[in-house]
Enzyme design. Structure first.
Site, PDB file in Angstrom:
ATOM      1  N   CYS A   2       0.816  -1.209   0.000  1.00  0.00           N
ATOM      2  CA  CYS A   2       0.000   0.000   0.000  1.00  0.00           C
ATOM      3  C   CYS A   2       0.853   1.264   0.000  1.00  0.00           C
ATOM      4  O   CYS A   2       2.006   1.248   0.429  1.00  0.00           O
ATOM      5  CB  CYS A   2      -0.874   0.044   1.238  1.00  0.00           C
ATOM      6  SG  CYS A   2      -1.888  -1.408   1.458  1.00  0.00           S
ATOM      7  N   ARG A  27       5.090   0.087  -6.222  1.00  0.00           N
ATOM      8  CA  ARG A  27       5.174  -0.747  -5.024  1.00  0.00           C
ATOM      9  C   ARG A  27       4.246  -1.965  -5.114  1.00  0.00           C
ATOM     10  O   ARG A  27       4.404  -2.905  -4.354  1.00  0.00           O
ATOM     11  CB  ARG A  27       4.797   0.090  -3.797  1.00  0.00           C
ATOM     12  CG  ARG A  27       5.729   1.257  -3.565  1.00  0.00           C
ATOM     13  CD  ARG A  27       5.151   2.202  -2.544  1.00  0.00           C
ATOM     14  NE  ARG A  27       4.985   1.553  -1.268  1.00  0.00           N
ATOM     15  CZ  ARG A  27       5.912   1.536  -0.307  1.00  0.00           C
ATOM     16  NH1 ARG A  27       7.046   2.164  -0.498  1.00  0.00           N
ATOM     17  NH2 ARG A  27       5.688   0.932   0.826  1.00  0.00           N
ATOM     18  N   TRP A  74      -2.985  -2.654  -1.492  1.00  0.00           N
ATOM     19  CA  TRP A  74      -2.572  -4.033  -1.825  1.00  0.00           C
ATOM     20  C   TRP A  74      -3.284  -4.895  -0.797  1.00  0.00           C
ATOM     21  O   TRP A  74      -2.943  -4.871   0.385  1.00  0.00           O
ATOM     22  CB  TRP A  74      -1.055  -4.124  -1.692  1.00  0.00           C
ATOM     23  CG  TRP A  74      -0.441  -5.362  -2.256  1.00  0.00           C
ATOM     24  CD1 TRP A  74      -0.090  -5.572  -3.570  1.00  0.00           C
ATOM     25  CD2 TRP A  74      -0.053  -6.549  -1.547  1.00  0.00           C
ATOM     26  NE1 TRP A  74       0.487  -6.811  -3.702  1.00  0.00           N
ATOM     27  CE2 TRP A  74       0.527  -7.437  -2.487  1.00  0.00           C
ATOM     28  CE3 TRP A  74      -0.126  -6.958  -0.222  1.00  0.00           C
ATOM     29  CZ2 TRP A  74       1.018  -8.698  -2.140  1.00  0.00           C
ATOM     30  CZ3 TRP A  74       0.353  -8.222   0.132  1.00  0.00           C
ATOM     31  CH2 TRP A  74       0.921  -9.065  -0.832  1.00  0.00           C
ATOM     32  N   ASN A  99      -1.597   2.250   5.741  1.00  0.00           N
ATOM     33  CA  ASN A  99      -0.700   1.148   5.345  1.00  0.00           C
ATOM     34  C   ASN A  99      -0.452   0.310   6.585  1.00  0.00           C
ATOM     35  O   ASN A  99      -0.274   0.862   7.672  1.00  0.00           O
ATOM     36  CB  ASN A  99       0.677   1.673   4.913  1.00  0.00           C
ATOM     37  CG  ASN A  99       0.647   2.326   3.564  1.00  0.00           C
ATOM     38  OD1 ASN A  99      -0.401   2.422   2.946  1.00  0.00           O
ATOM     39  ND2 ASN A  99       1.805   2.783   3.130  1.00  0.00           N
ATOM     40  N   GLY A 100      -0.347  -1.004   6.402  1.00  0.00           N
ATOM     41  CA  GLY A 100      -0.005  -1.860   7.551  1.00  0.00           C
ATOM     42  C   GLY A 100      -1.166  -2.770   7.916  1.00  0.00           C
ATOM     43  O   GLY A 100      -2.140  -2.894   7.173  1.00  0.00           O
ATOM     44  N   GLU A 482      19.602 -16.426  -8.006  1.00  0.00           N
ATOM     45  CA  GLU A 482      19.044 -15.140  -8.400  1.00  0.00           C
ATOM     46  C   GLU A 482      18.449 -15.228  -9.820  1.00  0.00           C
ATOM     47  O   GLU A 482      17.396 -14.659 -10.096  1.00  0.00           O
ATOM     48  CB  GLU A 482      20.143 -14.056  -8.312  1.00  0.00           C
ATOM     49  CG  GLU A 482      19.770 -12.677  -8.822  1.00  0.00           C
ATOM     50  CD  GLU A 482      18.591 -12.027  -8.123  1.00  0.00           C
ATOM     51  OE1 GLU A 482      18.065 -12.579  -7.147  1.00  0.00           O
ATOM     52  OE2 GLU A 482      18.173 -10.944  -8.601  1.00  0.00           O
ATOM     53  N   LYS A 486      14.593 -14.415 -10.690  1.00  0.00           N
ATOM     54  CA  LYS A 486      14.200 -13.414 -11.678  1.00  0.00           C
ATOM     55  C   LYS A 486      13.205 -14.021 -12.668  1.00  0.00           C
ATOM     56  O   LYS A 486      12.205 -13.415 -13.002  1.00  0.00           O
ATOM     57  CB  LYS A 486      15.418 -12.873 -12.453  1.00  0.00           C
ATOM     58  CG  LYS A 486      16.351 -11.958 -11.683  1.00  0.00           C
ATOM     59  CD  LYS A 486      15.910 -10.520 -11.621  1.00  0.00           C
ATOM     60  CE  LYS A 486      15.171 -10.150 -10.384  1.00  0.00           C
ATOM     61  NZ  LYS A 486      15.685 -10.235  -9.091  1.00  0.00           N
ATOM     62  N   GLU A 489       9.790 -14.664 -10.993  1.00  0.00           N
ATOM     63  CA  GLU A 489       9.077 -13.439 -10.631  1.00  0.00           C
ATOM     64  C   GLU A 489       8.359 -12.813 -11.827  1.00  0.00           C
ATOM     65  O   GLU A 489       7.231 -12.370 -11.703  1.00  0.00           O
ATOM     66  CB  GLU A 489      10.076 -12.387 -10.112  1.00  0.00           C
ATOM     67  CG  GLU A 489      10.492 -12.544  -8.685  1.00  0.00           C
ATOM     68  CD  GLU A 489      11.489 -11.457  -8.275  1.00  0.00           C
ATOM     69  OE1 GLU A 489      11.286 -10.881  -7.212  1.00  0.00           O
ATOM     70  OE2 GLU A 489      12.463 -11.194  -9.015  1.00  0.00           O
ATOM     71  N   HIS A 505      21.869 -35.637  -6.559  1.00  0.00           N
ATOM     72  CA  HIS A 505      21.165 -36.026  -5.321  1.00  0.00           C
ATOM     73  C   HIS A 505      19.669 -35.723  -5.410  1.00  0.00           C
ATOM     74  O   HIS A 505      19.000 -35.600  -4.387  1.00  0.00           O
ATOM     75  CB  HIS A 505      21.793 -35.311  -4.125  1.00  0.00           C
ATOM     76  CG  HIS A 505      23.239 -35.666  -3.929  1.00  0.00           C
ATOM     77  ND1 HIS A 505      23.644 -36.932  -3.607  1.00  0.00           N
ATOM     78  CD2 HIS A 505      24.360 -34.931  -4.072  1.00  0.00           C
ATOM     79  CE1 HIS A 505      24.969 -36.967  -3.538  1.00  0.00           C
ATOM     80  NE2 HIS A 505      25.429 -35.757  -3.819  1.00  0.00           N
ATOM     81  N   LYS A 604       6.843  -4.377  -4.475  1.00  0.00           N
ATOM     82  CA  LYS A 604       8.230  -3.938  -4.408  1.00  0.00           C
ATOM     83  C   LYS A 604       8.734  -3.914  -2.969  1.00  0.00           C
ATOM     84  O   LYS A 604       9.793  -4.419  -2.662  1.00  0.00           O
ATOM     85  CB  LYS A 604       8.342  -2.544  -5.051  1.00  0.00           C
ATOM     86  CG  LYS A 604       9.751  -1.969  -5.036  1.00  0.00           C
ATOM     87  CD  LYS A 604      10.638  -2.696  -6.010  1.00  0.00           C
ATOM     88  CE  LYS A 604      12.056  -2.196  -6.020  1.00  0.00           C
ATOM     89  NZ  LYS A 604      12.971  -3.218  -6.580  1.00  0.00           N
TER      90      LYS A 604
HETATM   91  C1  G6P Z   1      10.337  -7.926  -2.398  1.00  0.00           C
HETATM   92  C2  G6P Z   1      10.830  -7.505  -3.764  1.00  0.00           C
HETATM   93  C3  G6P Z   1      12.168  -8.164  -4.067  1.00  0.00           C
HETATM   94  C4  G6P Z   1      13.157  -7.825  -2.955  1.00  0.00           C
HETATM   95  C5  G6P Z   1      12.625  -8.201  -1.574  1.00  0.00           C
HETATM   96  C6  G6P Z   1      13.484  -7.644  -0.458  1.00  0.00           C
HETATM   97  O1  G6P Z   1      10.015  -9.269  -2.411  1.00  0.00           O
HETATM   98  O2  G6P Z   1       9.893  -7.872  -4.762  1.00  0.00           O
HETATM   99  O3  G6P Z   1      12.665  -7.676  -5.301  1.00  0.00           O
HETATM  100  O4  G6P Z   1      14.358  -8.496  -3.198  1.00  0.00           O
HETATM  101  O5  G6P Z   1      11.319  -7.656  -1.389  1.00  0.00           O
HETATM  102  O6  G6P Z   1      13.407  -6.251  -0.511  1.00  0.00           O
HETATM  103  P1  G6P Z   1      14.457  -5.257   0.125  1.00  0.00           P
HETATM  104  O7  G6P Z   1      13.919  -3.887  -0.197  1.00  0.00           O
HETATM  105  O8  G6P Z   1      14.479  -5.536   1.591  1.00  0.00           O
HETATM  106  O9  G6P Z   1      15.762  -5.518  -0.530  1.00  0.00           O
END
Ligand code: G6P
Length: 609
Positions: A2, A27, A74, A99-100, A482, A486, A489, A505, A604
């Site tokens: 949010c 976000r 959100w 928010n929260g 990673e 990616k 996601e 394994h 985000k």
């Molecule tokens: C969310 C984002 C990721 C990010 C993670 C940690 O899941 O979508 O891209 O890596 O949060 O976020 P931070 O701001 O703590 O690096």
């Protein structure tokens, strides 16, 4: 997650609120709304979907006002519906955005129902609106009513409040979620993220946990969690407006991938100027680092993978034990703690709730020193840490983290070398070679970016697949992780990563002609081992997509596709190999037509559990 905005000005604030909400879109959200004070009373427009739809609805009724609040939601409590969208209004008199998550909302709801309040949504937020309304009856003071109400809430909140008969002020409060006040000339703003106020002002005041503020056009009055009047420092934000705009790019992720040479150069500037000195991490770092006997790295998502990469550097270069843990796990367990272990939190946003809570937990468990590596100046996690290193990646808008990751790696490598130097484990020649490696890093990353046309061709093949496997060894294993993250996601293709040696394994059972296997295989000490792991895949009919460097001496052959970076860059190779896996995911997402910057179900900044 949010987003909250608020504005009070002599001019029409509706375009400002909408612009602020647009800048918070990155976000992640599913509905949007604003409430403003007009001669008709509190007028509200809410829509499920994009801010643009809400904006069109607001423009259709020619909404204009000098005071108002806005929100991108959100969904957490209650579905994605218009009645659940914020702002929430109590008896036409009090409007709130939030928010929260309010943890005691059920008990408060019972109490407010007994007092005769009616609920029109399934949200936890509506209790805040009614509770403030309840106290407003007896106090006739919006700030005081907000203060009394929030003291009865448990959980996390950043709220912004307006009242029907208070055209001269807004109130706001925070606990566990970020909130700041943007200070203009004869106008003031409230937002959960600095990007929402930047087009109006750069002067910002970050509120602290428990703060409640009264905001008028000319003044800001703050009390802290103990109800004592307090002053919060005014900072000048360094976030540039350009970093919030797409420019010639199609997506923020594409822009941010291509910004990496600059992000790395900007982050490097202070390191190359000062050398590997503890001062890079804060004034007290030199004395604090002297006591360090090990490191505990806490993070989530991509930041966690940066931490996993750093483990190889910290143990290999600095000779210190290094534990890396997912923040959401650490915060709830009875972890063993050595007070002299330096706690390092990694967070792009500086506001990820699990990481902030893990930091709190580490302090409770007795850790003496905490260091935050963060990309957002003045955000919650660095503010709660003893030492800070700010990466200078600029605002990262795409949900999938890219330039924040590579600049975190740079910071962590610098930390490893700095600790090694302080522990007298670094001879001059090695130090010079590390500085050289850093100096060349932006150029090497640019070379990797130049591979984009070849990677695009691979991506088109990946886009048709349902699964993918990523393999790496040693310091490149976290890059495989990673790469898989990616791809998941932003393309929604199921992807997993394994250390290549672990293949036999279990995951080898998954390999057949339908399983593309990406291998990160630069010319490091494990290359021969990786080659035999690749044979294991080929022997089962798996198709290999290999990212190597010139020195690995790989060539295309049947079932083996190779893309080579120009040369092996040594110890910083993981940073360079992060680029091709980012590009692979980006172009596969383009080919699949997914929403690259706002992937489904993701946000985000994750400011809830
Ligand atoms: C969310 C984002 C990721 C990010 C993670 C940690 O899941 O979508 O891209 O890596 O949060 O976020 P931070 O701001 O703590 O690096």
């Amino acid at each position: 997650m949010c987003g909250v905005v608020g504005a009070i000005a002599a001019r029409n604030i509706v375009p400002l609120l909408i612009d602020g909400l647009r800048r918070l879109e990155y976000r992640g959200y599913d509905s949007a709304g604003i409430a403003v004070l007009t001669e008709q009373g509190i007028e509200r427009v809410r829509r499920v979907g994009r801010v643009a739809e809400m904006q069109a609805a607001a423009e259709a009724v020619e909404l204009a006002a000098g005071l108002g609040i806005g929100h991108t939601r959100w969904a957490t409590h209650g579905g994605v519906t218009e009645p659940n969208a914020h702002p929430h209004i109590s008896r036409d008199q009090i409007a709130v955005v939030h928010n929260g998550i309010i943890e005691n909302h059920e008990a408060q709801r019972e109490r407010l129902l007994a007092l005769g309040y009616e609920f029109t949504s399934q949200t936890d937020t509506e209790v805040i609106a009614h509770l403030i309304h309840y106290y407003y009856q007896s106090t006739a003071d919006l700030f005081e009513a907000t203060r009394l109400a929030v003291r009865e809430l448990s959980g996390a909140y950043a709220i912004c409040v307006m009242a029907l008969d208070r055209p001269e002020e807004l109130a706001c409060a925070r606990m566990g979620c970020p909130l700041l006040i943007g200070l203009g000339e004869g106008e003031n703003f409230i937002a959960s993220d600095v990007s929402a106020v930047l087009s109006a002002t750069r002067r910002v005041m970050f509120l602290e946990e428990g703060d409640v503020a009264r905001v008028s056009r000319q003044t800001v009055q703050v009390i802290d969690g103990q109800d004592q009047p307090c002053e919060r420092p005014v900072l000048l934000s360094d976030v540039s407006l350009a970093s919030l705009e797409l420019g010639p790019y199609s997506h923020f992720m594409q822009k941010e991938i291509h910004e990496q040479p600059k992000a790395l150069s900007d982050t490097l500037e202070q390191i190359l100027e000062q050398g590997f000195t503890p001062d890079l991490f804060g004034e007290q770092a030199a004395s604090r680092f002297n006591e360090v006997t090990g490191l505990l790295i806490l993070a989530c998502g991509t930041s966690y993978y940066a931490g996993l990469t750093a483990k190889y550097w910290i143990e290999g270069i600095a000779g210190l034990p290094c534990h890396v843990e997912i923040a959401s796990e650490y915060r709830y367990r009875d972890a063993w703690a050595d007070p002299n272990y330096l706690v390092v939190t990694l967070s792009q946003s500086g506001e990820t709730l699990d990481t902030a809570e893990a930091l709190k937990r580490a302090k409770e468990l007795g850790h003496k020193t905490t260091l935050s590596i963060c990309n957002v100046m003045g955000s919650a996690i660095p503010r709660a840490s003893d030492l800070v290193f700010y990466t200078r990646a600029g605002a990262e808008i795409g949900v999938a983290s890219t330039k924040a990751f590579t600049t975190q790696l740079l910071a962590l490598f610098t930390l490893a070398v700095t600790l090694a130097k302080q522990r007298q484990r670094l001879d001059e020649a090695t130090e010079t070679s590390y500085l050289d490696a850093l100096r060349h890093l932006p150029g090497s990353v640019q070379h990797a970016l130049n591979l984009e046309p070849q990677i695009t061709l691979w991506a088109e093949q990946f886009a048709k697949r349902h699964h993918a496997l990523f393999l790496g060894r040693g310091v490149h294993y976290p890059i495989a992780l990673e790469g898989a993250l990616k791809l998941k996601e932003i393309t929604y293709i199921h992807a997993e990563a394994y250390p290549a040696g672990e293949l036999k394994h279990g995951p080898l059972a998954l390999v057949d002609e339908d399983m593309p296997v990406v291998v990160i295989a630069p010319n490091d000490s494990l290359l021969e081992k990786v080659k035999s792991n690749m044979q294991e895949v080929r022997a089962r009919g798996g198709e290999l997509f290999v990212f190597a460097d010139l020195d690995s001496h790989f060539h295309d052959s049947e079932g083996v596709h190779v893309i080579r970076t120009p040369r092996h860059v040594g110890v910083l190779s993981p940073v360079v190999h992060a680029i091709p896996v980012q590009l692979l995911a980006y172009h596969a997402a383009l080919a699949r037509g997914t929403d690259v910057d706002k992937p489904r179900n993701l946000a985000k900044s994750v400011t809830v559990e």
